[in-house]
Design a protein around this motif. Structure first.
Motif, PDB file in Angstrom:
ATOM      1  N   ILE A  79       1.425   1.475   8.244  1.00  0.00           N
ATOM      2  CA  ILE A  79       0.703   1.054   7.042  1.00  0.00           C
ATOM      3  C   ILE A  79       1.668   0.469   6.022  1.00  0.00           C
ATOM      4  CG2 ILE A  79      -0.620   1.876   5.051  1.00  0.00           C
ATOM      5  CD1 ILE A  79      -1.948   3.892   6.943  1.00  0.00           C
ATOM      6  N   CYS A  80       2.781   1.155   5.794  1.00  0.00           N
ATOM      7  CA  CYS A  80       3.740   0.705   4.776  1.00  0.00           C
ATOM      8  C   CYS A  80       4.450  -0.588   5.171  1.00  0.00           C
ATOM      9  CB  CYS A  80       4.756   1.812   4.483  1.00  0.00           C
ATOM     10  SG  CYS A  80       4.021   3.191   3.575  1.00  0.00           S
ATOM     11  N   GLU A  81       4.665  -0.799   6.464  1.00  0.00           N
ATOM     12  CA  GLU A  81       5.293  -2.049   6.900  1.00  0.00           C
ATOM     13  C   GLU A  81       4.369  -3.239   6.690  1.00  0.00           C
ATOM     14  OE1 GLU A  81       6.383  -1.448  10.958  1.00  0.00           O
ATOM     15  OE2 GLU A  81       8.223  -0.360  10.445  1.00  0.00           O
ATOM     16  N   ASN A  82       3.068  -3.034   6.803  1.00  0.00           N
ATOM     17  CA  ASN A  82       2.109  -4.123   6.674  1.00  0.00           C
ATOM     18  C   ASN A  82       1.562  -4.299   5.264  1.00  0.00           C
ATOM     19  OD1 ASN A  82       2.028  -5.006   9.454  1.00  0.00           O
ATOM     20  ND2 ASN A  82       1.136  -3.009   9.872  1.00  0.00           N
ATOM     21  N   ALA A  83       1.811  -3.355   4.378  1.00  0.00           N
ATOM     22  CA  ALA A  83       1.404  -3.472   2.980  1.00  0.00           C
ATOM     23  C   ALA A  83       2.601  -3.999   2.191  1.00  0.00           C
ATOM     24  CB  ALA A  83       0.956  -2.117   2.451  1.00  0.00           C
ATOM     25  N   ILE A  84       2.494  -5.222   1.716  1.00  0.00           N
ATOM     26  CA  ILE A  84       3.667  -5.932   1.210  1.00  0.00           C
ATOM     27  C   ILE A  84       4.056  -5.555  -0.221  1.00  0.00           C
ATOM     28  CG2 ILE A  84       4.603  -8.224   0.767  1.00  0.00           C
ATOM     29  CD1 ILE A  84       2.616  -9.211   2.937  1.00  0.00           C
ATOM     30  N   VAL A  85       3.142  -5.575  -1.161  1.00  0.00           N
ATOM     31  CA  VAL A  85       3.491  -5.444  -2.583  1.00  0.00           C
ATOM     32  C   VAL A  85       3.360  -4.020  -3.117  1.00  0.00           C
ATOM     33  CG1 VAL A  85       2.934  -7.822  -3.165  1.00  0.00           C
ATOM     34  CG2 VAL A  85       1.167  -6.083  -3.277  1.00  0.00           C
ATOM     35  N   ILE A  86       3.638  -3.039  -2.281  1.00  0.00           N
ATOM     36  CA  ILE A  86       3.502  -1.647  -2.715  1.00  0.00           C
ATOM     37  C   ILE A  86       4.887  -1.013  -2.798  1.00  0.00           C
ATOM     38  CG2 ILE A  86       2.524   0.586  -2.176  1.00  0.00           C
ATOM     39  CD1 ILE A  86       0.249  -0.870  -0.775  1.00  0.00           C
ATOM     40  N   PRO A  87       5.381  -0.767  -4.002  1.00  0.00           N
ATOM     41  CA  PRO A  87       6.692  -0.126  -4.119  1.00  0.00           C
ATOM     42  C   PRO A  87       6.603   1.373  -3.828  1.00  0.00           C
ATOM     43  CG  PRO A  87       5.761  -0.523  -6.292  1.00  0.00           C
ATOM     44  CD  PRO A  87       4.804  -1.113  -5.300  1.00  0.00           C
ATOM     45  N   GLY A  88       7.588   1.896  -3.117  1.00  0.00           N
ATOM     46  CA  GLY A  88       7.642   3.326  -2.806  1.00  0.00           C
ATOM     47  C   GLY A  88       6.500   3.794  -1.950  1.00  0.00           C
ATOM     48  N   CYS A  89       6.099   2.985  -1.009  1.00  0.00           N
ATOM     49  CA  CYS A  89       4.929   3.306  -0.170  1.00  0.00           C
ATOM     50  C   CYS A  89       5.149   4.584   0.632  1.00  0.00           C
ATOM     51  CB  CYS A  89       4.628   2.134   0.751  1.00  0.00           C
ATOM     52  SG  CYS A  89       3.218   2.399   1.831  1.00  0.00           S
TER      53      CYS A  89
END
Length: 177
Positions: A79-89
């Motif tokens: 999920i975090c690799e594919n969610a681009i603009v989320i800091p500290g995912c």
């Protein structure tokens, strides 16, 4: 020649230079607040869309994984690799997964399981990986800090003790055999 005490005041009142500056000084704070709130709402919307995108891609990988049982850390990383603009995912994302039956429906709890920087770290509330042909409900809760915690926009949103906003996304899937 006699001096009239109000002559300068009358001349100042008739003068029109600088009138646009007064209007600008009155309206600028409202316009700035509107533009800033628009930017902040756009950023939160983009983060929500990217979290949905990341969850959709991760769920698609799980569905087509042909028999591989997904683990919590693998799904979270995907999920975090594919969610681009989320800091500290990785540190602010929390997942819940529940195996359910279509004939005997059991939904996820109404309140999402989210991280809270004001509390001690706690383990995941519920994460049950499924097997082939089982209906799974997966909910991701991401905590993000607003750009301006004191803005009027944040007052209308639900925040935790640390002032973070929860972005919650849910997906359902059946894992292919």
């Amino acid at each position: 020649m006699s001096w009239h005490p109000f002559r300068r005041a009358q001349r100042f009142r008739r003068e029109e230079r600088g009138s646009a500056t007064v209007e600008f000084a009155i309206w600028f704070p409202f316009l700035f607040l509107f533009m800033y709130s628009t930017f902040e709402l756009g950023l939160l919307t983009a983060r929500n869309a990217m979290l949905e995108r990341g969850l959709d891609i991760a769920v698609r990988d799980i569905r087509l994984g042909t028999g591989a049982v997904p683990q919590h850390d693998e799904i979270k990383t995907s999920i975090c690799e594919n969610a681009i603009v989320i800091p500290g995912c990785e540190s602010n994302l929390r997942l819940e997964m529940l195996r359910t039956d279509m004939r005997n429906w059991a939904s996820l709890p109404a309140d999402p399981d989210c991280t809270d920087r004001a509390e001690e770290a706690r383990p995941v509330r519920q994460f049950t990986p499924g097997t082939s042909n089982q209906l799974m409900l997966l909910r991701a809760c991401l905590k993000v800090q607003p750009l301006s915690p004191t803005s009027q926009l944040v007052d209308y949103m639900q925040t935790d003790a640390a002032g973070d906003i929860a972005i919650v996304v849910t997906s359902a899937f059946v894992q292919e055999p």
